[in-house]
Design a protein around this motif. Structure first.
Motif, PDB file in Angstrom:
ATOM      1  N   PHE A 142     -24.253  -5.031  52.291  1.00  0.00           N
ATOM      2  CA  PHE A 142     -22.872  -5.487  52.191  1.00  0.00           C
ATOM      3  C   PHE A 142     -22.033  -4.553  53.059  1.00  0.00           C
ATOM      4  N   ASN A 143     -21.193  -5.104  53.916  1.00  0.00           N
ATOM      5  CA  ASN A 143     -20.285  -4.227  54.641  1.00  0.00           C
ATOM      6  C   ASN A 143     -18.960  -4.906  54.937  1.00  0.00           C
ATOM      7  N   LEU A 144     -17.969  -4.082  55.314  1.00  0.00           N
ATOM      8  CA  LEU A 144     -16.621  -4.533  55.643  1.00  0.00           C
ATOM      9  C   LEU A 144     -16.165  -3.741  56.854  1.00  0.00           C
ATOM     10  N   TRP A 145     -15.843  -4.455  57.941  1.00  0.00           N
ATOM     11  CA  TRP A 145     -15.533  -3.794  59.198  1.00  0.00           C
ATOM     12  C   TRP A 145     -14.575  -4.660  60.017  1.00  0.00           C
ATOM     13  N   PHE A 146     -14.120  -4.117  61.159  1.00  0.00           N
ATOM     14  CA  PHE A 146     -13.176  -4.824  62.018  1.00  0.00           C
ATOM     15  C   PHE A 146     -13.819  -5.211  63.352  1.00  0.00           C
ATOM     16  N   ILE A 147     -13.695  -6.496  63.712  1.00  0.00           N
ATOM     17  CA  ILE A 147     -14.033  -6.911  65.074  1.00  0.00           C
ATOM     18  C   ILE A 147     -13.037  -6.296  66.041  1.00  0.00           C
ATOM     19  N   ASN A 148     -11.763  -6.361  65.646  1.00  0.00           N
ATOM     20  CA  ASN A 148     -10.671  -5.830  66.462  1.00  0.00           C
ATOM     21  C   ASN A 148      -9.525  -5.445  65.548  1.00  0.00           C
ATOM     22  N   ILE A 149      -8.549  -4.689  66.084  1.00  0.00           N
ATOM     23  CA  ILE A 149      -7.392  -4.260  65.303  1.00  0.00           C
ATOM     24  C   ILE A 149      -6.120  -4.456  66.116  1.00  0.00           C
ATOM     25  N   ASP A 150      -5.011  -4.557  65.399  1.00  0.00           N
ATOM     26  CA  ASP A 150      -3.693  -4.653  66.031  1.00  0.00           C
ATOM     27  C   ASP A 150      -3.247  -3.240  66.403  1.00  0.00           C
ATOM     28  N   THR A 151      -3.208  -2.959  67.679  1.00  0.00           N
ATOM     29  CA  THR A 151      -2.875  -1.610  68.146  1.00  0.00           C
ATOM     30  C   THR A 151      -1.376  -1.395  68.310  1.00  0.00           C
ATOM     31  N   GLU A 152      -0.567  -2.420  68.007  1.00  0.00           N
ATOM     32  CA  GLU A 152       0.887  -2.303  68.162  1.00  0.00           C
ATOM     33  C   GLU A 152       1.560  -1.763  66.916  1.00  0.00           C
ATOM     34  N   ASN A 153       0.832  -1.657  65.822  1.00  0.00           N
ATOM     35  CA  ASN A 153       1.437  -1.211  64.571  1.00  0.00           C
ATOM     36  C   ASN A 153       0.623  -0.072  63.976  1.00  0.00           C
ATOM     37  N   GLU A 154       1.297   1.040  63.655  1.00  0.00           N
ATOM     38  CA  GLU A 154       0.618   2.230  63.151  1.00  0.00           C
ATOM     39  C   GLU A 154       0.708   2.373  61.638  1.00  0.00           C
ATOM     40  N   THR A 155       1.241   1.359  60.956  1.00  0.00           N
ATOM     41  CA  THR A 155       1.263   1.379  59.491  1.00  0.00           C
ATOM     42  C   THR A 155      -0.139   1.112  58.964  1.00  0.00           C
ATOM     43  N   GLU A 156      -0.549   1.889  57.959  1.00  0.00           N
ATOM     44  CA  GLU A 156      -1.917   1.720  57.459  1.00  0.00           C
ATOM     45  C   GLU A 156      -2.097   0.381  56.751  1.00  0.00           C
ATOM     46  N   ARG A 157      -3.218  -0.274  57.070  1.00  0.00           N
ATOM     47  CA  ARG A 157      -3.635  -1.496  56.391  1.00  0.00           C
ATOM     48  C   ARG A 157      -5.000  -1.243  55.754  1.00  0.00           C
ATOM     49  N   VAL A 158      -5.146  -1.690  54.501  1.00  0.00           N
ATOM     50  CA  VAL A 158      -6.397  -1.489  53.769  1.00  0.00           C
ATOM     51  C   VAL A 158      -6.922  -2.851  53.313  1.00  0.00           C
ATOM     52  N   TRP A 159      -8.071  -3.238  53.841  1.00  0.00           N
ATOM     53  CA  TRP A 159      -8.730  -4.479  53.460  1.00  0.00           C
ATOM     54  C   TRP A 159      -9.809  -4.177  52.425  1.00  0.00           C
ATOM     55  N   SER A 160     -10.121  -5.170  51.591  1.00  0.00           N
ATOM     56  CA  SER A 160     -11.098  -4.974  50.513  1.00  0.00           C
ATOM     57  C   SER A 160     -12.072  -6.141  50.418  1.00  0.00           C
ATOM     58  N   GLN A 161     -13.170  -5.878  49.749  1.00  0.00           N
ATOM     59  CA  GLN A 161     -14.167  -6.872  49.357  1.00  0.00           C
ATOM     60  C   GLN A 161     -14.819  -6.341  48.097  1.00  0.00           C
ATOM     61  N   MET A 162     -15.166  -7.209  47.150  1.00  0.00           N
ATOM     62  CA  MET A 162     -15.822  -6.757  45.925  1.00  0.00           C
ATOM     63  C   MET A 162     -17.154  -7.481  45.716  1.00  0.00           C
ATOM     64  N   ILE A 163     -18.076  -6.783  45.056  1.00  0.00           N
ATOM     65  CA  ILE A 163     -19.377  -7.361  44.712  1.00  0.00           C
ATOM     66  C   ILE A 163     -19.606  -7.149  43.231  1.00  0.00           C
ATOM     67  N   ASP A 164     -19.910  -8.224  42.515  1.00  0.00           N
ATOM     68  CA  ASP A 164     -20.158  -8.165  41.078  1.00  0.00           C
ATOM     69  C   ASP A 164     -21.611  -7.806  40.797  1.00  0.00           C
ATOM     70  N   TRP A 165     -22.540  -8.525  41.446  1.00  0.00           N
ATOM     71  CA  TRP A 165     -23.967  -8.266  41.247  1.00  0.00           C
ATOM     72  C   TRP A 165     -24.753  -8.725  42.469  1.00  0.00           C
ATOM     73  N   VAL A 166     -25.995  -8.266  42.549  1.00  0.00           N
ATOM     74  CA  VAL A 166     -26.930  -8.730  43.577  1.00  0.00           C
ATOM     75  C   VAL A 166     -28.267  -8.998  42.903  1.00  0.00           C
ATOM     76  N   TYR A 167     -28.957 -10.051  43.373  1.00  0.00           N
ATOM     77  CA  TYR A 167     -30.232 -10.443  42.776  1.00  0.00           C
ATOM     78  C   TYR A 167     -31.170 -10.919  43.871  1.00  0.00           C
ATOM     79  N   VAL A 168     -32.424 -10.440  43.831  1.00  0.00           N
ATOM     80  CA  VAL A 168     -33.443 -10.857  44.802  1.00  0.00           C
ATOM     81  C   VAL A 168     -34.702 -11.255  44.037  1.00  0.00           C
ATOM     82  N   ARG A 169     -35.254 -12.398  44.412  1.00  0.00           N
ATOM     83  CA  ARG A 169     -36.543 -12.839  43.848  1.00  0.00           C
ATOM     84  C   ARG A 169     -37.536 -12.944  44.998  1.00  0.00           C
ATOM     85  N   PRO A 170     -38.333 -11.891  45.231  1.00  0.00           N
ATOM     86  CA  PRO A 170     -39.284 -11.913  46.351  1.00  0.00           C
ATOM     87  C   PRO A 170     -40.341 -12.990  46.186  1.00  0.00           C
ATOM     88  N   GLY A 171     -40.721 -13.624  47.307  1.00  0.00           N
ATOM     89  CA  GLY A 171     -41.836 -14.552  47.312  1.00  0.00           C
ATOM     90  C   GLY A 171     -41.593 -15.873  46.633  1.00  0.00           C
TER      91      GLY A 171
END
Length: 317
Positions: free
Chosen positions: A260-289
């Motif tokens: 799981f990751n959260l990143w920027f393709i690009n950013i607005d370089t005209e504004n120096e005010t901090e912006r904070v983006w989020s994403q949440m994960i409740d659970w993860v499940y894997v059933r191999p095979g």
């Protein structure tokens, strides 16, 4: 002659009725049936060396922090480098401090990923957590919360965040058969030539050869994402609906981690005010095979939670 024709007609209609009855009796509800073979019980020579084929992997993310010994001993890792993709590889960085665990208001916790920027590459910090590489054929599922705007409500159109759930083999083998990658990526502000609120499903054979689909729809909120991966095809489900199927060669052929990751393709370089983006994960499940339908994934989750399990890793080769 007329009587003979009527007899033929009755015989023909009876045959049709019999065929229809047989078809109805043999119909299979896709939501109630396992798709594909249980490779965990009969692996033969078609499994990928080094991948688990049996058991279950589940995590409800009830931890205190990324440095929690239970978190690291369960096999989770977090990024802390300055490589790509996106702005993170152009002067930005990845930091464990952008990962936290929050109470959900009930009896559970969720993972919160953050990506923040002040309009410069050096001020841009992303986040990622991932498992040990050990997965191949199987069903991968997660419950994820996507956001359409940053926490500060300063949604600058030049900021192009990517919120994800994916599996990936060793990137250093990106141009050989041992590589593969399967992505869900939500772009709330668009990017890669698309409109805002676009959800991508992309399957990679190598780092330079992929196939993908996307659709535009407001995705803010909780979603259950399921990826079924075998040697013939890869299937992407959102909230129980099959969205896309990709066929060979865009199938598993490497040993993968769950990420799981959260990143920027690009950013607005005209504004120096901090912006904070989020994403949440409740659970993860894997059933191999094993190929599980979304309904079967939910049933497995209900059983694990009814058994009061916070996490489980019973996977074996």
């Amino acid at each position: 002659m007329k009587k003979q024709m009527n007899s033929y007609l009755k015989l023909f209609l009876s045959s049709l009725l019999l065929i229809n009855c047989n078809c109805a009796n043999n119909q299979v509800d896709a939501e109630d049936e396992t798709i594909g073979p249980d490779l965990g019980s009969n692996t033969g020579d078609i499994t990928i060396p080094g991948t688990v084929t049996k058991g279950e992997f589940f995590d409800d993310f009830n931890y205190e922090s990324p440095s929690d010994t239970e978190f690291t001993s369960f096999g989770w890792k977090v990024r802390s480098d300055n490589y790509g993709p996106g702005i993170s590889g152009q002067g930005g960085s990845w930091s464990p401090s952008n990962i936290s665990f929050l109470d959900d208001g009930e009896t559970n916790k969720v993972v919160k990923l953050k990506a923040n920027t002040m309009g410069t590459a050096t001020s841009t910090v992303s986040s990622e957590l991932f498992t040990t590489r050990k997965f191949g054929v199987g069903t991968f599922a997660a419950r994820v919360y996507f956001y359409n705007a940053p926490e500060s409500d300063m949604d600058l159109i030049g900021d192009l965040p990517v919120q994800t759930f994916f599996t990936i083999a060793d990137p250093s083998k990106g141009e050989i058969d041992a590589y593969c990658e399967f992505d869900f990526e939500y772009l709330p502000n668009g990017g890669w030539g698309t409109n805002p609120n676009t959800l991508f499903s992309t399957s990679w054979e190598t780092v330079s050869n992929n196939t993908g689909d996307n659709y535009t729809q407001d995705q803010e909120g909780w979603h259950t994402l399921v990826i079924q991966i075998d040697f013939d095809s890869t299937r992407y489900y959102v909230d129980g609906d099959l969205k896309y199927t990709h066929y060979a060669p865009y199938v598993v052929d490497g040993v993968m981690s769950v990420n799981f990751n959260l990143w920027f393709i690009n950013i607005d370089t005209e504004n120096e005010t901090e912006r904070v983006w989020s994403q949440m994960i409740d659970w993860v499940y894997v059933r191999p095979g094993k190929m599980l339908t979304p309904t079967q994934v939910n049933e497995s989750l209900d059983k694990l939670r009814n058994d009061n399990l916070e996490r489980l890793d019973s996977t074996t080769l």
